[in-house]
Design an enzyme around this catalytic site. Structure first.
Site, PDB file in Angstrom:
ATOM      1  N   GLU A 175       0.808  -1.218   0.000  1.00  0.00           N
ATOM      2  CA  GLU A 175       0.000   0.000   0.000  1.00  0.00           C
ATOM      3  C   GLU A 175       0.843   1.272   0.000  1.00  0.00           C
ATOM      4  O   GLU A 175       0.362   2.342   0.367  1.00  0.00           O
ATOM      5  CB  GLU A 175      -0.945  -0.017   1.200  1.00  0.00           C
ATOM      6  CG  GLU A 175      -1.903  -1.203   1.193  1.00  0.00           C
ATOM      7  CD  GLU A 175      -2.681  -1.348   2.472  1.00  0.00           C
ATOM      8  OE1 GLU A 175      -3.531  -0.497   2.747  1.00  0.00           O
ATOM      9  OE2 GLU A 175      -2.430  -2.320   3.217  1.00  0.00           O
ATOM     10  N   SER A 193      -6.726  -1.901   2.118  1.00  0.00           N
ATOM     11  CA  SER A 193      -7.001  -1.379   0.770  1.00  0.00           C
ATOM     12  C   SER A 193      -7.636  -2.423  -0.140  1.00  0.00           C
ATOM     13  O   SER A 193      -7.575  -2.301  -1.372  1.00  0.00           O
ATOM     14  CB  SER A 193      -5.719  -0.831   0.124  1.00  0.00           C
ATOM     15  OG  SER A 193      -5.281   0.335   0.790  1.00  0.00           O
ATOM     16  N   TYR A 206      -9.633   3.854  -5.099  1.00  0.00           N
ATOM     17  CA  TYR A 206      -8.642   4.894  -5.374  1.00  0.00           C
ATOM     18  C   TYR A 206      -8.722   5.492  -6.765  1.00  0.00           C
ATOM     19  O   TYR A 206      -7.852   6.259  -7.162  1.00  0.00           O
ATOM     20  CB  TYR A 206      -7.240   4.340  -5.112  1.00  0.00           C
ATOM     21  CG  TYR A 206      -7.092   3.876  -3.681  1.00  0.00           C
ATOM     22  CD1 TYR A 206      -7.194   4.778  -2.626  1.00  0.00           C
ATOM     23  CD2 TYR A 206      -6.923   2.529  -3.367  1.00  0.00           C
ATOM     24  CE1 TYR A 206      -7.109   4.359  -1.310  1.00  0.00           C
ATOM     25  CE2 TYR A 206      -6.834   2.105  -2.052  1.00  0.00           C
ATOM     26  CZ  TYR A 206      -6.920   3.019  -1.035  1.00  0.00           C
ATOM     27  OH  TYR A 206      -6.836   2.604   0.274  1.00  0.00           O
ATOM     28  N   ARG A 248     -11.166   3.625  11.949  1.00  0.00           N
ATOM     29  CA  ARG A 248     -12.306   3.490  11.040  1.00  0.00           C
ATOM     30  C   ARG A 248     -12.846   2.067  11.127  1.00  0.00           C
ATOM     31  O   ARG A 248     -12.074   1.106  11.066  1.00  0.00           O
ATOM     32  CB  ARG A 248     -11.910   3.804   9.596  1.00  0.00           C
ATOM     33  CG  ARG A 248     -13.134   4.017   8.673  1.00  0.00           C
ATOM     34  CD  ARG A 248     -12.751   4.164   7.213  1.00  0.00           C
ATOM     35  NE  ARG A 248     -12.387   2.873   6.640  1.00  0.00           N
ATOM     36  CZ  ARG A 248     -11.268   2.642   5.971  1.00  0.00           C
ATOM     37  NH1 ARG A 248     -10.365   3.601   5.801  1.00  0.00           N
ATOM     38  NH2 ARG A 248     -11.009   1.432   5.486  1.00  0.00           N
ATOM     39  N   ASP A 286     -15.236  -0.602   9.269  1.00  0.00           N
ATOM     40  CA  ASP A 286     -15.922  -0.940   8.023  1.00  0.00           C
ATOM     41  C   ASP A 286     -16.992  -1.978   8.331  1.00  0.00           C
ATOM     42  O   ASP A 286     -16.729  -2.964   9.037  1.00  0.00           O
ATOM     43  CB  ASP A 286     -14.937  -1.499   7.003  1.00  0.00           C
ATOM     44  CG  ASP A 286     -13.890  -0.473   6.588  1.00  0.00           C
ATOM     45  OD1 ASP A 286     -14.153   0.740   6.752  1.00  0.00           O
ATOM     46  OD2 ASP A 286     -12.818  -0.866   6.111  1.00  0.00           O
ATOM     47  N   GLU A 330     -14.091  -5.000   9.255  1.00  0.00           N
ATOM     48  CA  GLU A 330     -12.692  -4.783   9.609  1.00  0.00           C
ATOM     49  C   GLU A 330     -12.564  -3.530  10.451  1.00  0.00           C
ATOM     50  O   GLU A 330     -13.426  -2.652  10.436  1.00  0.00           O
ATOM     51  CB  GLU A 330     -11.818  -4.617   8.348  1.00  0.00           C
ATOM     52  CG  GLU A 330     -11.727  -5.836   7.469  1.00  0.00           C
ATOM     53  CD  GLU A 330     -10.832  -5.592   6.259  1.00  0.00           C
ATOM     54  OE1 GLU A 330     -10.007  -4.658   6.291  1.00  0.00           O
ATOM     55  OE2 GLU A 330     -10.951  -6.353   5.285  1.00  0.00           O
ATOM     56  N   ASN A 388      -9.646  -0.382  11.251  1.00  0.00           N
ATOM     57  CA  ASN A 388      -8.471   0.252  10.660  1.00  0.00           C
ATOM     58  C   ASN A 388      -7.847   1.248  11.634  1.00  0.00           C
ATOM     59  O   ASN A 388      -8.526   2.172  12.091  1.00  0.00           O
ATOM     60  CB  ASN A 388      -8.854   0.993   9.384  1.00  0.00           C
ATOM     61  CG  ASN A 388      -9.485   0.079   8.354  1.00  0.00           C
ATOM     62  OD1 ASN A 388      -8.802  -0.514   7.544  1.00  0.00           O
ATOM     63  ND2 ASN A 388     -10.813  -0.047   8.405  1.00  0.00           N
ATOM     64  N   GLY A 444      -7.279   5.788   5.505  1.00  0.00           N
ATOM     65  CA  GLY A 444      -6.756   6.534   4.365  1.00  0.00           C
ATOM     66  C   GLY A 444      -7.171   7.994   4.385  1.00  0.00           C
ATOM     67  O   GLY A 444      -8.237   8.354   4.896  1.00  0.00           O
TER      68      GLY A 444
END
Length: 316
Positions: free
Chosen positions: A16, A152, A222, A261, A263, A276, A278, A282
């Site tokens: 990443e 990612s 992205y 974060r 998800d 998940e 984080n 990002g």
């Protein structure tokens, strides 16, 4: 305006790297625009020398994957006594392993898709066909395959046919020695960021992810325009409240600090399934944390300046 010197760490050598560099550039630019003295440093063999010779007041970790999220870089900063924005090294290590995180979430009463996590060696020693058959019998189809570590959506695949499962497993093993296989949950994909920029951590407005392809993969994440974002998510108010409570519970449960974060997938019946966690969300132009910050009526620099002050105060 701030008189702090902040080092933004980005890059590194994980899969990443490019995403991390983009996150670092965006954060550094936002802080500079607000009068902060910023250093942008790659995580390489020169990092320790830079930290020693140009010691910052605080570090903002904008690393994704590898040492940036598994606690290694954070532990080095702790050894050096340099304050940093983000989760402590021990909690980073816990959050880095997805099967372990899912087990902790279940023990705490939170919902996560049923799963199996097995190393490559198991398939070699016991026979891939038999093991894969047992997985399908247990979890059904479709399935989601993902590396047990990393982010990612690298290596992540949705498998709808048992015939496609062997090739998908081989592809996933290119990213990790252990693959997490979980039951696919149909629903609304949502991300909830938590920031501790005041007296208590708070959940930002949930971001709903809408992807025409139906799968929020690396390209969708992205590539500008590949996904649409709705913030707050287009969900009933009680579900939005549950999302916020779930993200805050998971943040505290796993010992996360400053920013995280969560998800999740919201099923048709309103059940929130955590996918998940984080520790280093990002910060690119298409990332979800900045989207939530904007919807909250703030901006990235304001939030991170508050986090930098918190980090510096911890050292003092």
């Amino acid at each position: 305006m701030s008189d702090r010197t902040v080092a933004v760490l980005a890059g590194g050598l994980s899969h990443e790297r490019e995403v991390s560099l983009r996150s670092g550039r965006r954060l550094a630019g936002a802080l500079r625009a607000n009068g902060v003295d910023v250093r942008e440093w790659d995580v390489d063999a020169r990092l320790l020398e830079r930290l020693a010779n140009d010691r910052p007041d605080a570090v903002a970790v904008a690393l994704h994957g590898g040492e940036g999220e598994n606690g290694a870089v954070q532990q080095v900063l702790e050894l050096l006594g340099i304050p940093f924005v983000g989760t402590p090294s021990g909690a980073c290590r816990r959050a880095w392993d997805k099967p372990s995180v899912k087990a902790e979430l279940v023990r705490a009463g939170l919902s996560t898709p049923d799963w199996v996590a097995l190393p490559h060696s198991t398939f070699r020693e016991l026979g891939a066909q038999g093991v894969l058959g047992a997985i399908v019998d247990r979890l059904g189809l479709p399935l989601v395959l993902k590396p047990d570590q990393g982010g990612s959506a690298l290596g992540v695949q949705v498998v709808r046919s048992a015939a496609d499962l062997p090739a998908a497993m081989v592809s996933c093993f290119a990213y990790a020695e252990t693959v997490l296989v979980e039951r696919f949950i149909e629903g609304t994909e949502v991300a909830v960021s938590v920031v501790h920029d005041g007296d208590e951590p708070r959940a930002l407005p949930p971001v709903e992810v809408e992807v025409p392809s139906g799968f929020y993969d690396y390209t969708s994440r992205y590539t500008p325009g590949a996904a649409a974002f709705h913030c707050p998510a287009r969900l009933p108010s009680d579900v939005l409240a549950t999302l916020a409570d779930t993200a805050l519970t998971a943040h505290r449960l796993l010992g996360m600090r400053d920013v995280s974060r969560t998800d999740a997938i919201v099923a048709a019946d309103g059940t929130v399934h955590v996918l998940e966690m984080n520790v280093s969300p990002g910060l690119t132009d298409t990332s979800l944390l900045p989207t939530a910050v904007t919807a909250d009526g703030s901006d990235l620099a304001t939030v991170y300046l508050a986090l930098v002050e918190r980090a510096a105060a911890r050292q003092g």
